[in-house]
Motif scaffolding. Structure first.
Motif, PDB file in Angstrom:
ATOM      1  N   SER A   1      34.615   3.947   3.489  1.00 30.13           N
ATOM      2  CA  SER A   1      33.936   2.962   2.402  1.00 30.13           C
ATOM      3  C   SER A   1      34.986   2.412   1.729  1.00 30.13           C
ATOM      4  CB  SER A   1      33.153   3.670   1.280  1.00 30.13           C
ATOM      5  OG  SER A   1      32.067   4.393   2.136  1.00 30.13           O
ATOM      6  N   GLU A   2      34.783   1.266   1.190  1.00 34.20           N
ATOM      7  CA  GLU A   2      35.711   0.231   0.340  1.00 34.20           C
ATOM      8  C   GLU A   2      35.489   0.343  -1.035  1.00 34.20           C
ATOM      9  OE1 GLU A   2      36.201  -3.671   1.757  1.00 34.20           O
ATOM     10  OE2 GLU A   2      36.740  -3.098   3.696  1.00 34.20           O
ATOM     11  N   GLY A   3      36.135   0.879  -2.011  1.00 29.22           N
ATOM     12  CA  GLY A   3      36.121   0.855  -3.358  1.00 29.22           C
ATOM     13  C   GLY A   3      35.367   1.662  -3.928  1.00 29.22           C
ATOM     14  N   TYR A   4      35.047   2.961  -3.122  1.00 31.82           N
ATOM     15  CA  TYR A   4      34.382   3.956  -3.687  1.00 31.82           C
ATOM     16  C   TYR A   4      35.263   4.848  -4.630  1.00 31.82           C
ATOM     17  CZ  TYR A   4      36.518   7.185  -0.323  1.00 31.82           C
ATOM     18  OH  TYR A   4      37.388   8.099   0.239  1.00 31.82           O
ATOM     19  N   THR A   5      34.637   5.576  -5.226  1.00 34.54           N
ATOM     20  CA  THR A   5      35.114   6.566  -6.337  1.00 34.54           C
ATOM     21  C   THR A   5      35.158   7.884  -5.522  1.00 34.54           C
ATOM     22  OG1 THR A   5      34.514   5.156  -8.060  1.00 34.54           O
ATOM     23  CG2 THR A   5      35.246   7.458  -8.704  1.00 34.54           C
ATOM     24  N   MET A   6      36.346   8.529  -5.585  1.00 37.37           N
ATOM     25  CA  MET A   6      36.643   9.789  -5.167  1.00 37.37           C
ATOM     26  C   MET A   6      36.120  10.850  -6.417  1.00 37.37           C
ATOM     27  SD  MET A   6      37.529  12.008  -2.696  1.00 37.37           S
ATOM     28  CE  MET A   6      38.382  10.919  -1.583  1.00 37.37           C
ATOM     29  N   ARG A   7      35.212  11.287  -6.287  1.00 34.32           N
ATOM     30  CA  ARG A   7      34.688  12.296  -7.131  1.00 34.32           C
ATOM     31  C   ARG A   7      35.417  13.778  -7.097  1.00 34.32           C
ATOM     32  NH1 ARG A   7      28.268  11.356  -8.219  1.00 34.32           N
ATOM     33  NH2 ARG A   7      28.026   9.126  -7.316  1.00 34.32           N
ATOM     34  N   ALA A   8      35.670  14.313  -7.996  1.00 37.52           N
ATOM     35  CA  ALA A   8      36.445  15.527  -8.103  1.00 37.52           C
ATOM     36  C   ALA A   8      35.897  16.613  -8.932  1.00 37.52           C
ATOM     37  CB  ALA A   8      37.849  15.333  -8.869  1.00 37.52           C
ATOM     38  N   PRO A   9      36.480  17.860  -8.827  1.00 37.05           N
ATOM     39  CA  PRO A   9      35.648  19.058  -9.692  1.00 37.05           C
ATOM     40  C   PRO A   9      35.498  19.338 -10.787  1.00 37.05           C
ATOM     41  CG  PRO A   9      37.579  19.618  -8.486  1.00 37.05           C
ATOM     42  CD  PRO A   9      37.339  18.325  -8.300  1.00 37.05           C
ATOM     43  N   GLY A  10      36.220  18.389 -11.585  1.00 38.81           N
ATOM     44  CA  GLY A  10      35.952  18.577 -13.202  1.00 38.81           C
ATOM     45  C   GLY A  10      37.354  17.968 -13.971  1.00 38.81           C
ATOM     46  N   SER A  11      37.224  17.430 -14.912  1.00 35.68           N
ATOM     47  CA  SER A  11      38.304  17.002 -15.753  1.00 35.68           C
ATOM     48  C   SER A  11      38.662  17.833 -16.653  1.00 35.68           C
ATOM     49  CB  SER A  11      37.757  15.868 -16.659  1.00 35.68           C
ATOM     50  OG  SER A  11      36.592  16.063 -17.488  1.00 35.68           O
ATOM     51  N   HIS A  12      38.070  19.221 -16.718  1.00 33.48           N
ATOM     52  CA  HIS A  12      38.235  20.509 -17.491  1.00 33.48           C
ATOM     53  C   HIS A  12      39.464  21.222 -16.676  1.00 33.48           C
ATOM     54  CE1 HIS A  12      35.293  21.906 -14.995  1.00 33.48           C
ATOM     55  NE2 HIS A  12      35.819  23.255 -15.161  1.00 33.48           N
ATOM     56  N   LEU A  13      39.693  20.867 -15.354  1.00 33.40           N
ATOM     57  CA  LEU A  13      40.591  21.567 -14.587  1.00 33.40           C
ATOM     58  C   LEU A  13      42.013  21.066 -14.771  1.00 33.40           C
ATOM     59  CD1 LEU A  13      38.321  22.158 -11.595  1.00 33.40           C
ATOM     60  CD2 LEU A  13      38.972  23.931 -13.387  1.00 33.40           C
ATOM     61  N   PHE A  14      43.024  21.683 -14.124  1.00 35.13           N
ATOM     62  CA  PHE A  14      44.300  21.143 -14.200  1.00 35.13           C
ATOM     63  C   PHE A  14      45.150  21.411 -12.711  1.00 35.13           C
ATOM     64  CE2 PHE A  14      44.118  20.744 -18.697  1.00 35.13           C
ATOM     65  CZ  PHE A  14      45.191  19.691 -18.999  1.00 35.13           C
TER      66      PHE A  14
ATOM     67  N   PHE B   1      29.284  11.063 -14.135  1.00 33.88           N
ATOM     68  CA  PHE B   1      29.821  10.219 -13.180  1.00 33.88           C
ATOM     69  C   PHE B   1      29.313   8.850 -13.627  1.00 33.88           C
ATOM     70  CE2 PHE B   1      29.324   7.305  -9.631  1.00 33.88           C
ATOM     71  CZ  PHE B   1      30.744   7.238  -9.178  1.00 33.88           C
ATOM     72  N   MET B   2      28.197   8.569 -14.340  1.00 35.10           N
ATOM     73  CA  MET B   2      27.717   7.431 -14.771  1.00 35.10           C
ATOM     74  C   MET B   2      28.357   6.911 -16.045  1.00 35.10           C
ATOM     75  SD  MET B   2      25.802   6.341 -12.280  1.00 35.10           S
ATOM     76  CE  MET B   2      24.991   4.776 -13.010  1.00 35.10           C
ATOM     77  N   ALA B   3      29.027   7.781 -16.849  1.00 35.64           N
ATOM     78  CA  ALA B   3      29.368   7.495 -18.161  1.00 35.64           C
ATOM     79  C   ALA B   3      30.915   7.218 -17.844  1.00 35.64           C
ATOM     80  CB  ALA B   3      29.207   8.857 -19.019  1.00 35.64           C
ATOM     81  N   GLY B   4      31.207   7.391 -16.569  1.00 38.83           N
ATOM     82  CA  GLY B   4      32.765   7.098 -16.429  1.00 38.83           C
ATOM     83  C   GLY B   4      33.529   8.252 -16.120  1.00 38.83           C
ATOM     84  N   ASP B   5      33.023   9.494 -15.866  1.00 36.72           N
ATOM     85  CA  ASP B   5      33.906  10.752 -15.830  1.00 36.72           C
ATOM     86  C   ASP B   5      33.621  11.209 -14.041  1.00 36.72           C
ATOM     87  OD1 ASP B   5      35.275  12.928 -15.708  1.00 36.72           O
ATOM     88  OD2 ASP B   5      33.940  14.017 -17.163  1.00 36.72           O
ATOM     89  N   PRO B   6      34.374  10.827 -13.343  1.00 36.35           N
ATOM     90  CA  PRO B   6      34.333  11.280 -11.883  1.00 36.35           C
ATOM     91  C   PRO B   6      35.003  12.622 -12.005  1.00 36.35           C
ATOM     92  CG  PRO B   6      36.446   9.892 -12.223  1.00 36.35           C
ATOM     93  CD  PRO B   6      35.664   9.853 -13.358  1.00 36.35           C
ATOM     94  N   GLY B   7      35.338  13.309 -12.724  1.00 37.11           N
ATOM     95  CA  GLY B   7      35.832  14.667 -12.360  1.00 37.11           C
ATOM     96  C   GLY B   7      37.330  14.883 -12.241  1.00 37.11           C
ATOM     97  N   LYS B   8      37.982  13.860 -12.572  1.00 38.78           N
ATOM     98  CA  LYS B   8      39.333  13.970 -12.056  1.00 38.78           C
ATOM     99  C   LYS B   8      40.139  14.967 -13.111  1.00 38.78           C
ATOM    100  CE  LYS B   8      43.394  11.117 -11.571  1.00 38.78           C
ATOM    101  NZ  LYS B   8      44.141   9.595 -11.702  1.00 38.78           N
ATOM    102  N   PRO B   9      40.840  16.066 -12.221  1.00 38.17           N
ATOM    103  CA  PRO B   9      41.692  16.879 -12.966  1.00 38.17           C
ATOM    104  C   PRO B   9      42.748  16.338 -13.875  1.00 38.17           C
ATOM    105  CG  PRO B   9      41.956  17.024 -10.774  1.00 38.17           C
ATOM    106  CD  PRO B   9      41.040  16.163 -10.893  1.00 38.17           C
ATOM    107  N   GLY B  10      43.313  17.125 -14.870  1.00 41.59           N
ATOM    108  CA  GLY B  10      44.574  16.742 -15.496  1.00 41.59           C
ATOM    109  C   GLY B  10      45.638  17.380 -14.475  1.00 41.59           C
ATOM    110  N   ILE B  11      47.129  16.899 -14.841  1.00 39.69           N
ATOM    111  CA  ILE B  11      48.184  17.467 -14.025  1.00 39.69           C
ATOM    112  C   ILE B  11      49.482  17.319 -15.090  1.00 39.69           C
ATOM    113  CG2 ILE B  11      48.610  14.972 -13.277  1.00 39.69           C
ATOM    114  CD1 ILE B  11      49.670  16.366 -10.645  1.00 39.69           C
ATOM    115  N   THR B  12      50.235  18.425 -14.666  1.00 41.52           N
ATOM    116  CA  THR B  12      51.520  18.371 -15.545  1.00 41.52           C
ATOM    117  C   THR B  12      52.401  17.936 -14.702  1.00 41.52           C
ATOM    118  OG1 THR B  12      51.767  20.498 -14.658  1.00 41.52           O
ATOM    119  CG2 THR B  12      50.502  20.278 -16.725  1.00 41.52           C
ATOM    120  N   GLN B  13      53.615  17.451 -15.339  1.00 41.54           N
ATOM    121  CA  GLN B  13      54.978  17.059 -14.818  1.00 41.54           C
ATOM    122  C   GLN B  13      55.332  18.091 -14.049  1.00 41.54           C
ATOM    123  OE1 GLN B  13      55.809  13.722 -15.015  1.00 41.54           O
ATOM    124  NE2 GLN B  13      57.153  14.538 -13.241  1.00 41.54           N
ATOM    125  N   ALA B  14      55.401  19.414 -14.401  1.00 42.23           N
ATOM    126  CA  ALA B  14      55.977  20.399 -13.415  1.00 42.23           C
ATOM    127  C   ALA B  14      55.432  20.576 -12.250  1.00 42.23           C
ATOM    128  CB  ALA B  14      55.886  21.785 -14.260  1.00 42.23           C
TER     129      ALA B  14
END
Length: 284
Positions: free
Chosen positions: A201-214, A264-277
């Motif tokens: 698909s073009e322009g679709y949003t990749m949904r992820a397991p949760g923004s509370h995760l790293f 998701f409708m509120a703009g949170d696709p569940g993208k996790p956090g990530i550290t520089q390490a």
């Protein structure tokens, strides 16, 4: 008795990423490690890294879509290093897109690699382990198979849910024969796999397991799996937070799905956090 010391292991799908790091971790823990992959060069590179740690290793080609290729790899691993004490099915593919855009052929490809690739290998390895009365099977699933969030790759999630169910029931059956089963369920892990994935698909949003995760690093993932195997664990998630999520799903599945939709409708696709390490870990 050690899970790894003096044992022979084969990992199918260890030419790069998580599989490679698991091969290295098992070697550090005293195992002989055969490495198989669709990329012979990748398998041989991993095997060389294993040998650099002082462990025996061999690099092998394996196409999990071909029963003859799978048999050849398993036979070659045992000929080089001895009967398999541990066998890991880690080969897998990933693609994404909205469900209405995923062709039937891609559904079939996804299951043929992610599920039936394991079935082909286990059909060879399990009877041999049963004959010896011991062994350890490891299958790789995903958070996408644990709970609903992966609406942007439903076919992949379905294949991984099948792997999880197969692994749990195989564990139940094989206990009586002295064979253990572990199912690695990676959540967000820093790999290069998304770089090679197909998009339908073009322009679709990749949904992820949760923004509370790293995001975890690959070496940490390898240690998590190996420690869990030492502890006799069957379902092995990379993130302990998933147990609270699964409890929430079990308590009210409908409410959980509605919650994920609202996020998701509120703009949170569940993208996790990530550290520089973690970012630096894959660059190294």
């Amino acid at each position: 008795m050690s899970t790894f010391e003096g044992k022979t292991a084969l990992i199918i799908g260890a030419g790069q990423n998580i599989g490679r790091q698991i091969a290295l971790e098992w070697a550090r823990r005293g195992a002989r490690v055969a490495v198989a992959d669709i990329s012979r060069d990748g398998a041989e590179e991993t095997a060389e890294l294993v040998r650099a740690l002082g462990a025996e290793s061999t690099g092998l080609h394996c196409n999990v879509l071909d029963e003859a290729s799978v048999l050849e790899a398993i036979d070659a691993a045992e000929a080089a290093l001895g009967p398999l004490d541990i066998h890991m099915n880690n080969a897998g593919i990933l693609s994404g897109g909205n469900p209405e855009d995923i062709p039937l052929a891609e559904w079939q490809r996804m299951f043929d690699v992610n599920l039936f690739g394991m079935v082909r290998a286990n059909a060879i390895v399990v009877p041999r382990m049963m004959g010896r009365g011991e062994g350890h099977i490891v299958n790789t699933a995903s958070f996408a198979g644990l709970y609903p969030f992966a609406a942007s790759r439903i076919h992949y999630a379905a294949s991984k849910a099948a792997v999880l169910s197969m692994s749990q029931n195989l564990a139940l059956y094989l206990m009586q024969f002295g064979i253990r089963v572990s199912c690695l369920c990676p959540g967000p892990v820093m790999t290069t796999s998304p770089d090679a994935m197909k998009h339908f698909s073009e322009g679709y949003t990749m949904r992820a397991p949760g923004s509370h995760l790293f995001v975890k690093s690959q070496p940490e993932t390898a240690r998590i799996l190996s420690d869990a195997m030492e502890g006799g664990k069957i379902v092995v998630p990379t993130h302990e937070e998933v147990w609270a999520t699964l409890a929430e799903v079990a308590a009210n599945p409908d409410a959980f799905i509605e919650k994920k939709h609202a996020e998701f409708m509120a703009g949170d696709p569940g993208k996790p956090g990530i550290t520089q390490a973690v970012i630096d870990s894959i660059r190294g």
